[in-house]
Design an enzyme around this catalytic site. Sequence first.
Site, short mmCIF file in Angstrom:
data_model
loop_
_atom_site.label_atom_id
_atom_site.label_comp_id
_atom_site.label_asym_id
_atom_site.label_seq_id
_atom_site.Cartn_x
_atom_site.Cartn_y
_atom_site.Cartn_z
N HIS A 166 0.68 -1.19 0.00
CA HIS A 166 -0.05 0.05 0.13
C HIS A 166 0.94 1.19 -0.02
CE1 HIS A 166 -3.29 -2.82 1.08
NE2 HIS A 166 -2.35 -3.45 1.91
N SER A 287 14.53 21.49 -16.67
CA SER A 287 13.16 22.28 -17.03
C SER A 287 13.66 23.66 -17.72
CB SER A 287 12.31 22.44 -15.90
OG SER A 287 11.73 23.51 -15.96
N LYS A 293 15.64 21.62 -11.49
CA LYS A 293 14.82 20.26 -11.90
C LYS A 293 15.83 19.42 -12.54
CE LYS A 293 11.02 19.74 -11.72
NZ LYS A 293 9.84 19.43 -10.92
N GLU A 300 9.46 7.98 -17.58
CA GLU A 300 8.09 8.56 -17.62
C GLU A 300 7.57 8.09 -18.79
OE1 GLU A 300 8.16 12.66 -16.64
OE2 GLU A 300 8.48 12.28 -14.58
#
Length: 471
Positions: A166, A287, A293, A300
């Site tokens: 979980h 970024s 970043k 992804e």
Amino acid sequence: MSTPSTPSDGTAAAWSGRFSEPVSEIVKRYTASIPFDYRLAEFDIQGSLAHAAMLHHVGVLSKDDLAAIQRGMAELQTEIRAGQLAWSLDKEDVHLNIEAALTAKIGDAGKRLHTGRSRNDQVATDIRLYLRDAIDRILAGLKACQTSLVDLAEQHTDTVMPGFTHLQVAQPVTFGHHLMAYFEMLARDVERMADCHGRVNRLPLGAAALAGTSFPIDRAFVARELGFAGICENSLDAVSDRDFAIEFTAAAALVMTHLSRLSEELILWMSPRVGFIDLADRFCTGSSIMPQKKNPDVPELVRGKTGRVNGHLVALLTLMKGQPLAYNKDNQEDKEPLFDTVDTLTDTLAIYADMLRGVTVKPEAMRAAVMQGFATATDLADYLVKKGVPFRDAHEVVARAVRAADTSGRDLADLALAELQAFSPLITDDVYDVLTLEGSLAARDHLGGTAPAQVRAAIARARKRIQAGSV
Ligand code: ARG
């Protein structure tokens, strides 16, 4: 009404004799597959050469015609590889383009090549040859990923990290053990791909349009020439079903799903909030606005591209479901999803094998995280069970101890012996052996468990499985 163009002007469709007007430009564009099936060219030539050799073998094609076809095809192959053949929409698909180019080179022998076959069994053969080759490459890619996983796991057989259920800290595991879970997933993917390969590797040629041919063909000869392990036994089935492409895409969707799950973990682990790992810069981007970043673009995208492969699976299933026997033009729509699935999976595997080599692990962050989640609570319960407490009661005792520790902001191992004894008098000072992370890991010492010794053994077996190709 315009008269159909005659075959002699070189632009007429191969089947134009039956028609009183040519198709409109938009219909030509709509029905043509050459913009994408040109990729089958090498396999189309292979299939044609095997067919021609067989026709000669059974006495249907002369020696001279066969020699001309072989010479013409060799030239064509060189031109195609050099990107010199101009594919034409007028010729609809790769089969008719190649046949026309061959005929332009060698004359009537080129026109005799299509004796005893149809584009229906021709295209089914081409796709199987293409897919067989693709699966071989994909199997090599899977193996490379497995090797990267095992290499990384080997460095971390003792690196403790939180195991989650979980998405909450559950029990300590080793990072090596966690990685080896993905090795097992890919091992099943290898099995699925190899199994699918067996059904792809059968010869449809000889089915002709749908019913077979009146020529005395020798299908076993063609199968041997093309290295097929078997022959499609029913001509109607041979030209119409694409179940082999569907099952390949299903197997590919599962590979992508596995890598998508791993990607999700890499993304989480790399998040500064978690900080378990870092990915090599070559797999990340920055970024344009936020200078701090470092984004895990590659994982992804793997996660994102899994969606498109799943989509291809649904497309192929849907393509097939309403088709009556035998061949229907619907099947031309099998190619783009299939090609894209192969391309996506091939690239993903290549990139992944390398990306795993570029993972930097931060063991301190993993250890700090596992310390925060009462990860050895089950070990304390098991300890009490071994002292005769029924498991359900032990569970309750530990739950109370966890609550007390949580209230005072400590881990179970931080509680003094007297404090622990308040929950159960059976607790003695050997309890700290099981409350440590190393003790917890070492206790899970059975096949499939996370004990470092077991992980080392699993890695040794995995290396043998990769080597034997039996994964
Ligand atoms: N381009 C076609 C395909 O991909 C080849 C077979 C065409 N056959 C036919 N009867 N129109 O399926």
